[in-house]
Design a protein around this motif. Structure first.
Motif, PDB file in Angstrom:
ATOM      1  N   LEU A  12       0.642  -1.216  -0.164  1.00 27.68           N
ATOM      2  CA  LEU A  12      -0.051   0.037  -0.119  1.00 27.68           C
ATOM      3  C   LEU A  12       0.949   1.199  -0.119  1.00 27.68           C
ATOM      4  N   SER A  13       1.967   1.223   0.890  1.00 27.50           N
ATOM      5  CA  SER A  13       2.817   2.548   0.909  1.00 27.50           C
ATOM      6  C   SER A  13       3.232   2.592  -0.438  1.00 27.50           C
ATOM      7  N   VAL A  14       3.912   1.611  -1.152  1.00 26.10           N
ATOM      8  CA  VAL A  14       4.662   1.902  -2.307  1.00 26.10           C
ATOM      9  C   VAL A  14       3.652   2.237  -3.514  1.00 26.10           C
ATOM     10  N   GLY A  15       2.388   1.418  -3.595  1.00 30.34           N
ATOM     11  CA  GLY A  15       1.332   1.955  -4.287  1.00 30.34           C
ATOM     12  C   GLY A  15       0.919   3.374  -4.199  1.00 30.34           C
ATOM     13  N   THR A  16       0.911   3.763  -2.979  1.00 33.16           N
ATOM     14  CA  THR A  16       0.420   5.344  -2.732  1.00 33.16           C
ATOM     15  C   THR A  16       1.618   6.168  -3.290  1.00 33.16           C
ATOM     16  N   PHE A  17       2.764   5.916  -3.068  1.00 35.12           N
ATOM     17  CA  PHE A  17       3.992   6.557  -3.617  1.00 35.12           C
ATOM     18  C   PHE A  17       3.725   6.753  -4.931  1.00 35.12           C
ATOM     19  N   PHE A  18       3.764   5.796  -5.718  1.00 30.30           N
ATOM     20  CA  PHE A  18       3.522   5.770  -7.254  1.00 30.30           C
ATOM     21  C   PHE A  18       2.276   6.730  -7.604  1.00 30.30           C
ATOM     22  N   SER A  19       1.047   6.376  -6.930  1.00 28.37           N
ATOM     23  CA  SER A  19      -0.005   7.377  -7.282  1.00 28.37           C
ATOM     24  C   SER A  19       0.147   8.749  -6.974  1.00 28.37           C
ATOM     25  N   LEU A  20       1.178   9.242  -6.043  1.00 29.61           N
ATOM     26  CA  LEU A  20       1.312  10.521  -5.652  1.00 29.61           C
ATOM     27  C   LEU A  20       2.386  11.025  -6.706  1.00 29.61           C
ATOM     28  N   SER A  21       3.268  10.192  -7.138  1.00 30.95           N
ATOM     29  CA  SER A  21       4.021  10.622  -8.120  1.00 30.95           C
ATOM     30  C   SER A  21       3.516  10.666  -9.734  1.00 30.95           C
ATOM     31  N   ALA A  22       2.474  10.139  -9.817  1.00 31.41           N
ATOM     32  CA  ALA A  22       1.710  10.155 -11.158  1.00 31.41           C
ATOM     33  C   ALA A  22       1.141  11.405 -11.111  1.00 31.41           C
ATOM     34  N   GLY A  23       0.446  11.816  -9.940  1.00 32.60           N
ATOM     35  CA  GLY A  23      -0.492  13.051  -9.916  1.00 32.60           C
ATOM     36  C   GLY A  23       0.514  14.111  -9.899  1.00 32.60           C
ATOM     37  N   ILE A  24       1.875  14.215  -9.357  1.00 30.66           N
ATOM     38  CA  ILE A  24       2.809  15.236  -9.400  1.00 30.66           C
ATOM     39  C   ILE A  24       3.203  15.686 -10.862  1.00 30.66           C
ATOM     40  N   GLY A  25       3.487  14.344 -11.463  1.00 28.63           N
ATOM     41  CA  GLY A  25       3.843  14.199 -12.776  1.00 28.63           C
ATOM     42  C   GLY A  25       2.832  15.016 -13.721  1.00 28.63           C
ATOM     43  N   LEU A  26       1.923  14.726 -13.681  1.00 31.74           N
ATOM     44  CA  LEU A  26       0.625  15.099 -14.137  1.00 31.74           C
ATOM     45  C   LEU A  26       0.493  16.591 -14.088  1.00 31.74           C
ATOM     46  N   ILE A  27       0.777  17.405 -12.975  1.00 30.34           N
ATOM     47  CA  ILE A  27       0.759  18.682 -12.921  1.00 30.34           C
ATOM     48  C   ILE A  27       2.180  19.281 -13.375  1.00 30.34           C
ATOM     49  N   ARG A  28       3.241  18.902 -13.045  1.00 27.70           N
ATOM     50  CA  ARG A  28       4.489  19.441 -13.150  1.00 27.70           C
ATOM     51  C   ARG A  28       5.083  19.406 -14.561  1.00 27.70           C
ATOM     52  N   PHE A  29       4.975  18.250 -15.534  1.00 26.70           N
ATOM     53  CA  PHE A  29       5.466  18.023 -16.694  1.00 26.70           C
ATOM     54  C   PHE A  29       5.099  18.979 -17.560  1.00 26.70           C
ATOM     55  N   PRO A  30       5.859  19.439 -18.732  1.00 24.94           N
ATOM     56  CA  PRO A  30       5.595  20.419 -19.612  1.00 24.94           C
ATOM     57  C   PRO A  30       4.686  19.987 -20.819  1.00 24.94           C
ATOM     58  N   ASP A  31       4.652  18.646 -21.306  1.00 26.12           N
ATOM     59  CA  ASP A  31       3.844  18.469 -22.333  1.00 26.12           C
ATOM     60  C   ASP A  31       3.020  17.302 -22.217  1.00 26.12           C
ATOM     61  N   VAL A  32       2.280  17.177 -23.252  1.00 24.22           N
ATOM     62  CA  VAL A  32       1.317  15.573 -23.365  1.00 24.22           C
ATOM     63  C   VAL A  32       2.075  14.411 -23.152  1.00 24.22           C
ATOM     64  N   TYR A  33       3.193  14.480 -23.773  1.00 19.36           N
ATOM     65  CA  TYR A  33       4.037  13.218 -23.864  1.00 19.36           C
ATOM     66  C   TYR A  33       4.532  12.976 -22.774  1.00 19.36           C
ATOM     67  N   SER A  34       5.298  13.715 -22.187  1.00 22.60           N
ATOM     68  CA  SER A  34       5.869  13.487 -20.819  1.00 22.60           C
ATOM     69  C   SER A  34       4.625  13.275 -19.684  1.00 22.60           C
ATOM     70  N   ARG A  35       3.787  13.917 -19.626  1.00 24.11           N
ATOM     71  CA  ARG A  35       2.701  13.676 -18.847  1.00 24.11           C
ATOM     72  C   ARG A  35       2.001  12.309 -18.842  1.00 24.11           C
ATOM     73  N   LEU A  36       1.907  11.656 -20.176  1.00 26.33           N
ATOM     74  CA  LEU A  36       1.412  10.482 -20.336  1.00 26.33           C
ATOM     75  C   LEU A  36       2.368   9.343 -19.987  1.00 26.33           C
TER      76      LEU A  36
END
Length: 122
Positions: A12-36
């Protein structure tokens, strides 16, 4: 705590970390390709880990074998990367620009050849 409980907590902890990383990447990355890339990889890993921990919890704590959780893991594992690939290829084909920070465009030679060669409709 038992070893099973520790496995559940770690998954659960590692899954939560990956989920949080996905959310941060979606917000922070500059274009559609890196966000995907961020959401495709991290969301897949997070869902698989969280569903695995849920499966282990119900199996060892309640003696319930829930096959739907295993099917969910399989479905997410097969569909999310394919969906991210198809969305990024569609974005590239319709001309959505890459970020100015991108250093190379590996798809350009493939799509230049596709535009140069005539379509074979036979």
């Amino acid at each position: 705590m038992t070893a099973t409980e520790w496995v559940i907590i770690i998954l659960l902890s590692v899954g939560t970390f990956f989920s949080l990383s996905a959310g941060i990447g979606l917000i922070r990355f500059p274009d559609v390709y890196s966000r995907l890339h961020a959401t495709g990889k991290n969301a897949t890993a997070s869902v698989i880990l969280i569903m695995t921990s849920t499966f282990v919890y119900f199996l060892y704590e309640h003696d319930l074998f829930i096959g739907k959780l295993l099917l969910t893991i399989l479905f997410v594992f097969l569909t999310t990367p394919v969906a991210a690939l198809l969305i990024s290829r569609s974005a590239y084909r319709i001309g959505i620009p890459m970020s100015k920070k991108s250093v190379r465009d590996e798809m350009k030679p493939y799509y230049d050849n596709e535009k140069a060669s005539p379509a074979k409709n036979e």
